[in-house]
Design a protein around this motif. Structure first.
Motif, PDB file in Angstrom:
ATOM      1  N   ASP A   1       0.804  -1.229   0.000  1.00  4.03           N
ATOM      2  CA  ASP A   1       0.000   0.000   0.000  1.00  4.03           C
ATOM      3  C   ASP A   1       0.833   1.273   0.000  1.00  4.03           C
ATOM      4  OD1 ASP A   1      -2.346  -1.389  -0.097  1.00  4.03           O
ATOM      5  OD2 ASP A   1      -2.613  -1.447   2.071  1.00  4.03           O
ATOM      6  N   LYS A   2       2.090   1.192   0.402  1.00  2.86           N
ATOM      7  CA  LYS A   2       2.936   2.377   0.456  1.00  2.86           C
ATOM      8  C   LYS A   2       3.377   2.846  -0.930  1.00  2.86           C
ATOM      9  CE  LYS A   2       4.690   0.916   4.896  1.00  2.86           C
ATOM     10  NZ  LYS A   2       5.787   0.279   5.575  1.00  2.86           N
ATOM     11  N   THR A   3       3.319   1.943  -1.926  1.00  7.37           N
ATOM     12  CA  THR A   3       3.810   2.291  -3.251  1.00  7.37           C
ATOM     13  C   THR A   3       2.712   2.760  -4.193  1.00  7.37           C
ATOM     14  OG1 THR A   3       3.584   0.021  -4.032  1.00  7.37           O
ATOM     15  CG2 THR A   3       5.717   0.650  -3.078  1.00  7.37           C
ATOM     16  N   CYS A   4       1.465   2.651  -3.785  1.00  6.36           N
ATOM     17  CA  CYS A   4       0.362   3.002  -4.672  1.00  6.36           C
ATOM     18  C   CYS A   4      -0.491   4.091  -4.020  1.00  6.36           C
ATOM     19  CB  CYS A   4      -0.475   1.756  -4.928  1.00  6.36           C
ATOM     20  SG  CYS A   4      -1.497   1.867  -6.391  1.00  6.36           S
ATOM     21  N   PRO A   5      -0.812   5.149  -4.747  1.00  7.91           N
ATOM     22  CA  PRO A   5      -1.617   6.233  -4.168  1.00  7.91           C
ATOM     23  C   PRO A   5      -2.992   5.732  -3.695  1.00  7.91           C
ATOM     24  CG  PRO A   5      -0.715   6.873  -6.300  1.00  7.91           C
ATOM     25  CD  PRO A   5      -0.431   5.412  -6.120  1.00  7.91           C
ATOM     26  N   PRO A   6      -3.509   6.283  -2.621  1.00  9.73           N
ATOM     27  CA  PRO A   6      -4.831   5.895  -2.121  1.00  9.73           C
ATOM     28  C   PRO A   6      -5.900   6.105  -3.193  1.00  9.73           C
ATOM     29  CG  PRO A   6      -3.719   7.361  -0.561  1.00  9.73           C
ATOM     30  CD  PRO A   6      -2.883   7.315  -1.805  1.00  9.73           C
ATOM     31  N   GLY A   7      -6.846   5.181  -3.253  1.00  8.00           N
ATOM     32  CA  GLY A   7      -7.950   5.301  -4.200  1.00  8.00           C
ATOM     33  C   GLY A   7      -7.648   4.769  -5.592  1.00  8.00           C
ATOM     34  N   THR A   8      -6.435   4.267  -5.817  1.00  9.76           N
ATOM     35  CA  THR A   8      -6.070   3.737  -7.131  1.00  9.76           C
ATOM     36  C   THR A   8      -6.756   2.390  -7.360  1.00  9.76           C
ATOM     37  OG1 THR A   8      -3.925   4.824  -7.010  1.00  9.76           O
ATOM     38  CG2 THR A   8      -4.137   3.030  -8.590  1.00  9.76           C
ATOM     39  N   ASP A   9      -7.319   2.202  -8.547  1.00 18.54           N
ATOM     40  CA  ASP A   9      -7.953   0.930  -8.896  1.00 18.54           C
ATOM     41  C   ASP A   9      -6.855  -0.110  -9.101  1.00 18.54           C
ATOM     42  OD1 ASP A   9      -9.412  -1.187  -9.852  1.00 18.54           O
ATOM     43  OD2 ASP A   9     -10.160  -0.159 -11.641  1.00 18.54           O
ATOM     44  N   ILE A  10      -6.803  -1.096  -8.226  1.00 14.31           N
ATOM     45  CA  ILE A  10      -5.775  -2.145  -8.326  1.00 14.31           C
ATOM     46  C   ILE A  10      -6.392  -3.511  -8.644  1.00 14.31           C
ATOM     47  CG2 ILE A  10      -4.058  -0.966  -6.907  1.00 14.31           C
ATOM     48  CD1 ILE A  10      -5.019  -2.778  -4.566  1.00 14.31           C
ATOM     49  N   ASN A  11      -7.599  -3.492  -9.210  1.00  9.04           N
ATOM     50  CA  ASN A  11      -8.239  -4.748  -9.613  1.00  9.04           C
ATOM     51  C   ASN A  11      -7.558  -5.319 -10.844  1.00  9.04           C
ATOM     52  OD1 ASN A  11     -10.467  -5.008  -7.714  1.00  9.04           O
ATOM     53  ND2 ASN A  11     -11.197  -3.116  -8.656  1.00  9.04           N
ATOM     54  N   ILE A  12      -7.506  -6.627 -10.899  1.00 11.56           N
ATOM     55  CA  ILE A  12      -7.019  -7.323 -12.085  1.00 11.56           C
ATOM     56  C   ILE A  12      -8.261  -7.763 -12.855  1.00 11.56           C
ATOM     57  CG2 ILE A  12      -5.718  -9.291 -12.967  1.00 11.56           C
ATOM     58  CD1 ILE A  12      -4.167  -9.251 -10.273  1.00 11.56           C
ATOM     59  N   TYR A  13      -8.463  -7.189 -14.024  1.00  7.61           N
ATOM     60  CA  TYR A  13      -9.662  -7.472 -14.796  1.00  7.61           C
ATOM     61  C   TYR A  13      -9.472  -8.592 -15.812  1.00  7.61           C
ATOM     62  CZ  TYR A  13     -11.498  -3.261 -12.676  1.00  7.61           C
ATOM     63  OH  TYR A  13     -11.938  -2.326 -11.763  1.00  7.61           O
ATOM     64  N   LEU A  14      -8.242  -8.873 -16.180  1.00  5.83           N
ATOM     65  CA  LEU A  14      -8.007  -9.968 -17.119  1.00  5.83           C
ATOM     66  C   LEU A  14      -8.260 -11.302 -16.423  1.00  5.83           C
ATOM     67  CD1 LEU A  14      -4.809  -8.764 -19.011  1.00  5.83           C
ATOM     68  CD2 LEU A  14      -7.160  -8.857 -19.850  1.00  5.83           C
ATOM     69  N   PRO A  15      -8.740 -12.285 -17.171  1.00  2.54           N
ATOM     70  CA  PRO A  15      -9.072 -13.573 -16.556  1.00  2.54           C
ATOM     71  C   PRO A  15      -7.831 -14.332 -16.086  1.00  2.54           C
ATOM     72  CG  PRO A  15      -9.573 -13.590 -18.911  1.00  2.54           C
ATOM     73  CD  PRO A  15      -9.116 -12.216 -18.574  1.00  2.54           C
ATOM     74  N   GLU A  16      -7.786 -14.601 -14.782  1.00  2.00           N
ATOM     75  CA  GLU A  16      -6.695 -15.376 -14.194  1.00  2.00           C
ATOM     76  C   GLU A  16      -7.081 -16.843 -14.259  1.00  2.00           C
ATOM     77  OE1 GLU A  16      -5.200 -13.656 -10.395  1.00  2.00           O
ATOM     78  OE2 GLU A  16      -6.742 -12.152 -10.799  1.00  2.00           O
ATOM     79  N   THR A  17      -6.840 -17.448 -15.411  1.00  2.00           N
ATOM     80  CA  THR A  17      -7.263 -18.816 -15.633  1.00  2.00           C
ATOM     81  C   THR A  17      -6.447 -19.451 -16.750  1.00  2.00           C
ATOM     82  OG1 THR A  17      -9.218 -20.223 -15.966  1.00  2.00           O
ATOM     83  CG2 THR A  17      -9.068 -18.241 -17.332  1.00  2.00           C
ATOM     84  N   LYS A  18      -6.700 -20.724 -16.980  1.00  2.00           N
ATOM     85  CA  LYS A  18      -6.035 -21.486 -18.032  1.00  2.00           C
ATOM     86  C   LYS A  18      -7.100 -22.095 -18.937  1.00  2.00           C
ATOM     87  CE  LYS A  18      -2.858 -25.312 -18.721  1.00  2.00           C
ATOM     88  NZ  LYS A  18      -2.058 -26.351 -18.126  1.00  2.00           N
ATOM     89  N   ASP A  19      -6.778 -22.231 -20.224  1.00  2.00           N
ATOM     90  CA  ASP A  19      -7.639 -22.883 -21.206  1.00  2.00           C
ATOM     91  C   ASP A  19      -8.938 -22.129 -21.501  1.00  2.00           C
ATOM     92  OD1 ASP A  19      -5.775 -24.942 -21.512  1.00  2.00           O
ATOM     93  OD2 ASP A  19      -6.676 -26.105 -19.875  1.00  2.00           O
ATOM     94  N   LEU A  20      -8.932 -20.818 -21.335  1.00  2.00           N
ATOM     95  CA  LEU A  20     -10.087 -20.003 -21.723  1.00  2.00           C
ATOM     96  C   LEU A  20     -10.031 -19.806 -23.235  1.00  2.00           C
ATOM     97  CD1 LEU A  20     -12.540 -18.220 -20.985  1.00  2.00           C
ATOM     98  CD2 LEU A  20     -10.920 -16.323 -20.663  1.00  2.00           C
ATOM     99  N   ILE A  21     -11.132 -20.066 -23.906  1.00  2.00           N
ATOM    100  CA  ILE A  21     -11.175 -19.975 -25.378  1.00  2.00           C
ATOM    101  C   ILE A  21     -11.682 -18.607 -25.797  1.00  2.00           C
ATOM    102  CG2 ILE A  21     -12.150 -20.967 -27.501  1.00  2.00           C
ATOM    103  CD1 ILE A  21     -10.233 -22.834 -25.942  1.00  2.00           C
ATOM    104  N   PHE A  22     -10.938 -17.989 -26.717  1.00  2.00           N
ATOM    105  CA  PHE A  22     -11.341 -16.742 -27.368  1.00  2.00           C
ATOM    106  C   PHE A  22     -11.616 -17.047 -28.826  1.00  2.00           C
ATOM    107  CE2 PHE A  22      -9.350 -15.029 -23.647  1.00  2.00           C
ATOM    108  CZ  PHE A  22      -9.967 -13.793 -23.440  1.00  2.00           C
ATOM    109  N   THR A  23     -12.665 -16.430 -29.370  1.00  2.00           N
ATOM    110  CA  THR A  23     -13.058 -16.655 -30.754  1.00  2.00           C
ATOM    111  C   THR A  23     -12.842 -15.386 -31.566  1.00  2.00           C
ATOM    112  OG1 THR A  23     -14.695 -18.252 -30.017  1.00  2.00           O
ATOM    113  CG2 THR A  23     -14.958 -17.397 -32.262  1.00  2.00           C
ATOM    114  N   LYS A  24     -12.244 -15.575 -32.755  1.00  2.00           N
ATOM    115  CA  LYS A  24     -11.967 -14.443 -33.649  1.00  2.00           C
ATOM    116  C   LYS A  24     -13.273 -13.871 -34.189  1.00  2.00           C
ATOM    117  CE  LYS A  24      -8.526 -13.180 -37.029  1.00  2.00           C
ATOM    118  NZ  LYS A  24      -7.421 -13.692 -37.856  1.00  2.00           N
ATOM    119  N   GLN A  25     -13.357 -12.564 -34.204  1.00  2.00           N
ATOM    120  CA  GLN A  25     -14.578 -11.862 -34.652  1.00  2.00           C
ATOM    121  C   GLN A  25     -14.472 -11.483 -36.117  1.00  2.00           C
ATOM    122  OE1 GLN A  25     -17.204 -11.523 -32.172  1.00  2.00           O
ATOM    123  NE2 GLN A  25     -15.727 -13.050 -31.500  1.00  2.00           N
TER     124      GLN A  25
END
Length: 185
Positions: free
Chosen positions: A161-185
């Motif tokens: 917490d000392k290295t990041c300003p208060p109120g900063t969004d520190i969520n990880i939004y990318l999927p933390e997983t294996k074998d997730l399938i993405f399909t080309k659009q």
């Protein structure tokens, strides 16, 4: 004297030309100012826009190829061809949680650092979100012309917490997983 100047000029031109190396050259074998080039078009099949869903979130990956990307390391700098991923993560209501497509968050980087041609995969470096939370590696494997498989291995998900300003969004939004399938659009 004129001939000596011409010879010296030609020597300077040829000696300043950067060395071109194949894409998977080991980092310790890359001299300063070299160019690590996609000589066999290993990166091209991954270019495109892909969509996937994970835990009620829609993730869109926009994968482009950047030729001659500058890499700055602590001991040297060089250039390389790389895939660059920009992404958009939306919740189930369609609200954008994170968008790096238009450099809305310029400090978040996601780019290729190596390929595994025999495994049809590419390894990416991910800088993490704000304050580098979640930095690590992402592996994309080409399953078909229209699908890729995703694996995300964060190296650090805890923040001091000392290295990041208060109120900063520190969520990880990318999927933390294996074998997730993405399909080309």
């Amino acid at each position: 004297m004129k001939n000596i100047m011409i010879i010296l000029g030609m020597f300077a031109v040829f000696s300043c030309k950067a060395q071109t190396l194949p894409l998977n050259t080991a980092l310790n074998a890359i001299p300063a100012n070299a160019y690590v080039k996609d000589l066999n078009n290993e990166l091209t099949p991954y270019i495109g826009t892909y969509k996937g869903n994970f835990q009620n979130k829609e993730i869109t990956l926009i994968i482009t190829k950047k030729d001659d990307k500058l890499e700055v390391r602590s001991t040297k700098q060089f250039h390389r061809d790389a895939l660059v991923i920009k992404y958009i993560v939306k919740n189930s209501l369609g609200n954008i949680l994170q968008d790096t497509q238009n450099n809305a968050i310029p400090k978040i980087e996601l780019y290729s650092i190596a390929t595994r041609p025999l495994n049809n995969s590419v390894i990416f470096y991910y800088s993490g979100t704000n304050c580098r939370v979640g930095w690590g590696d992402i592996f994309l494997k080409k399953i078909s012309n229209t699908q890729i498989s995703w694996e995300y291995r964060p190296d650090n998900i805890i923040i001091d917490d000392k290295t990041c300003p208060p109120g900063t969004d520190i969520n990880i939004y990318l999927p933390e997983t294996k074998d997730l399938i993405f399909t080309k659009q």
